[in-house]
Every structure is written in C-alpha cells, then in structure tokens.
Design a protein around this motif. Structure first.
Motif, PDB file in Angstrom:
ATOM      1  N   ILE A 244       0.845  -1.200   0.000  1.00  0.00           N
ATOM      2  CA  ILE A 244       0.000   0.000   0.000  1.00  0.00           C
ATOM      3  C   ILE A 244       0.884   1.256   0.000  1.00  0.00           C
ATOM      4  O   ILE A 244       0.667   2.201  -0.779  1.00  0.00           O
ATOM      5  CB  ILE A 244      -0.958   0.004   1.205  1.00  0.00           C
ATOM      6  N   ILE A 245       1.905   1.250   0.835  1.00  0.00           N
ATOM      7  CA  ILE A 245       2.818   2.408   0.915  1.00  0.00           C
ATOM      8  C   ILE A 245       3.469   2.658  -0.441  1.00  0.00           C
ATOM      9  O   ILE A 245       3.493   3.778  -0.952  1.00  0.00           O
ATOM     10  CB  ILE A 245       3.895   2.166   1.996  1.00  0.00           C
ATOM     11  N   PHE A 246       3.942   1.568  -1.082  1.00  0.00           N
ATOM     12  CA  PHE A 246       4.584   1.717  -2.389  1.00  0.00           C
ATOM     13  C   PHE A 246       3.620   2.248  -3.440  1.00  0.00           C
ATOM     14  O   PHE A 246       3.974   3.078  -4.270  1.00  0.00           O
ATOM     15  CB  PHE A 246       5.178   0.375  -2.849  1.00  0.00           C
ATOM     16  N   LEU A 247       2.365   1.757  -3.391  1.00  0.00           N
ATOM     17  CA  LEU A 247       1.359   2.212  -4.349  1.00  0.00           C
ATOM     18  C   LEU A 247       1.109   3.708  -4.195  1.00  0.00           C
ATOM     19  O   LEU A 247       1.073   4.457  -5.189  1.00  0.00           O
ATOM     20  CB  LEU A 247       0.048   1.456  -4.121  1.00  0.00           C
ATOM     21  N   ILE A 248       0.959   4.134  -2.950  1.00  0.00           N
ATOM     22  CA  ILE A 248       0.711   5.562  -2.686  1.00  0.00           C
ATOM     23  C   ILE A 248       1.873   6.399  -3.224  1.00  0.00           C
ATOM     24  O   ILE A 248       1.670   7.391  -3.945  1.00  0.00           O
ATOM     25  CB  ILE A 248       0.515   5.805  -1.173  1.00  0.00           C
ATOM     26  N   ARG A 249       3.083   5.917  -2.926  1.00  0.00           N
ATOM     27  CA  ARG A 249       4.276   6.652  -3.395  1.00  0.00           C
ATOM     28  C   ARG A 249       4.299   6.704  -4.925  1.00  0.00           C
ATOM     29  O   ARG A 249       4.650   7.716  -5.515  1.00  0.00           O
ATOM     30  CB  ARG A 249       5.553   5.954  -2.878  1.00  0.00           C
ATOM     31  N   PHE A 250       3.861   5.600  -5.576  1.00  0.00           N
ATOM     32  CA  PHE A 250       3.840   5.542  -7.035  1.00  0.00           C
ATOM     33  C   PHE A 250       2.890   6.586  -7.597  1.00  0.00           C
ATOM     34  O   PHE A 250       3.231   7.358  -8.483  1.00  0.00           O
ATOM     35  CB  PHE A 250       3.422   4.126  -7.478  1.00  0.00           C
ATOM     36  N   PHE A 251       1.662   6.638  -7.025  1.00  0.00           N
ATOM     37  CA  PHE A 251       0.664   7.585  -7.531  1.00  0.00           C
ATOM     38  C   PHE A 251       1.028   9.020  -7.210  1.00  0.00           C
ATOM     39  O   PHE A 251       0.613   9.944  -7.896  1.00  0.00           O
ATOM     40  CB  PHE A 251      -0.727   7.227  -6.988  1.00  0.00           C
ATOM     41  N   LEU A 252       1.794   9.209  -6.159  1.00  0.00           N
ATOM     42  CA  LEU A 252       2.223  10.577  -5.817  1.00  0.00           C
ATOM     43  C   LEU A 252       3.389  11.015  -6.693  1.00  0.00           C
ATOM     44  O   LEU A 252       3.865  12.135  -6.594  1.00  0.00           O
ATOM     45  CB  LEU A 252       2.622  10.661  -4.340  1.00  0.00           C
ATOM     46  N   GLY A 253       3.850  10.093  -7.520  1.00  0.00           N
ATOM     47  CA  GLY A 253       4.871  10.457  -8.495  1.00  0.00           C
ATOM     48  C   GLY A 253       6.305  10.330  -8.031  1.00  0.00           C
ATOM     49  O   GLY A 253       7.223  10.839  -8.678  1.00  0.00           O
ATOM     50  N   TYR A 254       6.517   9.638  -6.901  1.00  0.00           N
ATOM     51  CA  TYR A 254       7.910   9.409  -6.496  1.00  0.00           C
ATOM     52  C   TYR A 254       8.526   8.365  -7.398  1.00  0.00           C
ATOM     53  O   TYR A 254       7.907   7.355  -7.682  1.00  0.00           O
ATOM     54  CB  TYR A 254       7.978   8.898  -5.041  1.00  0.00           C
ATOM     55  N   THR A 255       9.685   8.592  -7.872  1.00  0.00           N
ATOM     56  CA  THR A 255      10.357   7.556  -8.650  1.00  0.00           C
ATOM     57  C   THR A 255      11.077   6.634  -7.670  1.00  0.00           C
ATOM     58  O   THR A 255      11.808   7.086  -6.802  1.00  0.00           O
ATOM     59  CB  THR A 255      11.407   8.143  -9.613  1.00  0.00           C
ATOM     60  N   LEU A 256      10.774   5.394  -7.833  1.00  0.00           N
ATOM     61  CA  LEU A 256      11.392   4.443  -6.914  1.00  0.00           C
ATOM     62  C   LEU A 256      12.550   3.738  -7.591  1.00  0.00           C
ATOM     63  O   LEU A 256      12.405   3.170  -8.653  1.00  0.00           O
ATOM     64  CB  LEU A 256      10.368   3.391  -6.472  1.00  0.00           C
ATOM     65  N   LEU A 257      13.673   3.798  -6.971  1.00  0.00           N
ATOM     66  CA  LEU A 257      14.833   3.076  -7.506  1.00  0.00           C
ATOM     67  C   LEU A 257      15.002   1.815  -6.678  1.00  0.00           C
ATOM     68  O   LEU A 257      15.509   1.855  -5.576  1.00  0.00           O
ATOM     69  CB  LEU A 257      16.079   3.961  -7.403  1.00  0.00           C
ATOM     70  N   LEU A 258      14.484   0.726  -7.221  1.00  0.00           N
ATOM     71  CA  LEU A 258      14.551  -0.509  -6.442  1.00  0.00           C
ATOM     72  C   LEU A 258      15.905  -1.170  -6.600  1.00  0.00           C
ATOM     73  O   LEU A 258      16.370  -1.388  -7.708  1.00  0.00           O
ATOM     74  CB  LEU A 258      13.448  -1.471  -6.882  1.00  0.00           C
ATOM     75  N   GLY A 259      16.478  -1.536  -5.473  1.00  0.00           N
ATOM     76  CA  GLY A 259      17.806  -2.130  -5.515  1.00  0.00           C
ATOM     77  C   GLY A 259      17.760  -3.611  -5.840  1.00  0.00           C
ATOM     78  O   GLY A 259      16.830  -4.310  -5.442  1.00  0.00           O
ATOM     79  N   TRP A 260      18.756  -4.078  -6.544  1.00  0.00           N
ATOM     80  CA  TRP A 260      18.838  -5.495  -6.898  1.00  0.00           C
ATOM     81  C   TRP A 260      19.086  -6.347  -5.648  1.00  0.00           C
ATOM     82  O   TRP A 260      18.512  -7.404  -5.491  1.00  0.00           O
ATOM     83  CB  TRP A 260      19.979  -5.664  -7.909  1.00  0.00           C
TER      84      TRP A 260
END
Ligand code: UDP
Ligand code: MG
Length: 308
Positions: A244-260
């Motif tokens: 849920i937190i990630f989804l909210i951040r996605f819609f708020l337009g934060y670019t997420l740099l997911l680490g390998w």
C-alpha cells in the motif's frame, strides 16, 4: 500376584547373564512370582542365543524374537503384548537400570499407584546425551505443552490397567513413557540409583536420537503447523502494508529506484521460508501416510516359553 519384567535387548549380549543373575536374586528374595520377557530386537551380537540358553533351564525366562530391528520402543510394545503380570516392570538391558530397585518400585506401587516412575536423580549418561535430552524436553514442553522430566525414562512399574490401556493405542509412535504419561493415570516417582554404562556403549547415535525426537514432536503436537500458518499470515500482512505504501508513493509520483540486492535477498529469504514450511507440512503428511498404511509396529519371528 505375577510380576512381568519387560526387557528389550540390542547389542547387550554381555549383559544378559549378569542381569538375569541380579534379577533372580532380587525377585527370589521378594517372594513374588515373576516372568522375564526378553525381547531380542534383532541384536547383531545375537543376545537371543544367551537368552535361549537361560530359557531352556528356566521357564520363567521368555523370549520374543523380532524379525528385524524395530527399535527399543517397538520392542517394549512387543514385550508388553505378551505379558500377563498384574504388575509390569519395564527396564533397559544394559544394567543402567538397577534390578535391585524393583522391590522399592513395587512396594510404592502397592501403596495405591498405577504407575511408579524411577527418578534418576543423578543420571549417569554422557554430558552430551544429557544436553540433548535437556534440549528435547524444553522443546517438547514448548510445542506440546506437556510437562516431561529428563530424569524419567522407561524404567518403572505399571499396573495391568495401565498396560492394557497402553496396548489400545494403535498409533505408529511408540515412545513408551510419553504415551503412558498421556494416558493420565495417577503416578508417583521414587528416587533410584542410576548406573553408568559399563558394558558396551549406547546404541543411540545422534541421528537415531534426532529422528526419535522429531517423531515425538510430530506425534504430540501440531504447534509447528499452527506456527507456519501464523508466520505466513504475518508475512502476508506486512507485505500488504508495504505494498500500500509503495502504491501511494507511485501515484504521488515518487520515482522508486529498487535495488537489486534487496530484491534478490527477499526472493532467497522467502523461498527459504516457503521450503521450510513445506518441509514441516511434509513431515506431518509423511506421518499420516505411514498411519494410513496401518502396518504392524513389530513382527515376531518366534517366541519361547510363551503360551499363546
Ligand atoms: N534397544 C533396543 N533396540 C534398539 C536400541 C536399543 O531394544 O534398536 C534397547 C537396549 O537393548 C537397551 C535399551 O534399549 O535395553 C536402551 O538402549 P541404550 O542403552 O543403547 O540407550 P540409552 O541408555 O543410551 O538411552
Ligand atoms: Mg543405556
């Protein structure tokens, strides 16, 4: 009044005669009638040869020879099924349980107890064995909620009522003192002197002991299954929150740099957890499979001095 003494033999050939002599001296002195039911658990040292010699000369010595090695607990069950005493003594063959303690146990039982366990205040086993035993009992209590005592083994006196009740238990796990405790008859304990193993050495390897312990856990507790379900639920719940937190951040337009690294670590970690859970379920499934086959706990090759 008849006393049955049940003794499983496995790699204890040198003990047969001294044990017989000491039992005879003790029981003759007490004046009770008795039978010695010796179960040969396919001993590689051919203990049965010595037992057969004794049985030729003394009809009170009874031999039950198993077809193959079924293990101590199954051998005890085999002996119990053939016993007809009003009181039954179960003991080890290796002279660690002293025959001289039997009258004390019996006198206590006759005060009005169905079970008298021999309490080995000072257990004369190796420190490693005592450590494993301690760990087992802690873990067992945690999982099953049943109170057990490292000082109590199979050695003790049991009334006919207890033995008949025990023999109605058909499950594959044969751990004698645990199943007897489960029956719930009134019991008491008396202190006995425990002996070091002088002749030969324990036939329980680490692996054999571990397998027996796992059998006991699975036979007495489904807590591991409940824990796996609970851990699955907790993991799912946490990932839902994080999702849920990630989804909210996605819609708020934060670019997420997911680490390998985090990705690969979570894959390995969760896969490990899943495989472990499947393993635990598999353990129970295996037991159910074994039980549905309903195979006998032991097979008798032949008996001597036992009337069917
Ligand atoms: N025993 C048996 N079958 C086996 C292993 C052991 O009948 O496969 C018997 C053995 O003869 C003895 C008792 O179980 O009377 C206890 O065995 P051991 O002394 O090896 O075990 P420990 O005292 O170390 O628990
Ligand atoms: Mg022993």
């Amino acid at each position: 009044m008849l006393i049955s003494v049940i003794i499983p033999f496995y790699n204890t050939r040198e003990c047969v005669r001294p044990l017989y002599d000491r039992l005879l001296t003790t029981l003759n002195r007490s004046g009770w009638q008795f039978e010695l039911i010796c179960v040969d658990d396919k001993s590689p040292q051919k203990d049965w040869e010595v037992i057969e010699d004794l049985a030729q000369a003394d009809k009170r010595v009874k031999l039950v020879r198993l077809v193959r090695n079924f293990g101590q607990q199954a051998a005890i069950s085999a002996g119990l099924a053939k016993s007809c005493g009003d009181w039954v003594v179960v003991m080890d063959a290796d002279l660690q349980d002293k025959p001289e303690e039997i009258p004390n146990l019996l006198h206590k039982a006759m005060e009005g107890y169905n079970i008298v366990f021999a309490l080995r205040g000072r257990r004369k086993d190796t420190w490693l064995k005592k450590l494993y035993s301690w760990m087992f009992h802690r873990m067992f209590k945690l999982l099953s909620g049943m109170e057990t005592d490292t000082r109590i083994g199979n050695f003790g006196v049991y009334s006919r009522k207890v033995i008949n009740a025990f023999l109605t238990l058909k499950e594959g796990f044969r751990g004698f003192n645990m199943l007897v405790s489960w029956l719930g008859f009134d019991y008491t304990c008396i202190d006995v002197d425990h002996q070091e193993r002088i002749i030969g050495k324990s036939s329980y390897t680490f692996k054999k002991g571990l397998l027996l312990a796992m059998d006991a856990f699975v036979a007495f507790s489904d807590t591991p299954l409940k824990l796996t379900a609970l851990s699955g639920f907790i993991l799912a719940f946490i990932s839902m929150l994080v999702g849920i937190i990630f989804l909210i951040r996605f819609f708020l337009g934060y670019t997420l740099l997911l680490g390998w690294t985090s990705l690969i670590l979570s894959i390995w970690f969760l896969s490990g957890v899943i495989i472990m859970i499947m393993g635990i379920i598999g353990l129970y499934l295996g037991k159910i499979f074994a039980e549905t086959k309903n195979r006998p706990h032991y097979l008798i090759d032949y008996t001597i001095n036992i009337d069917e």
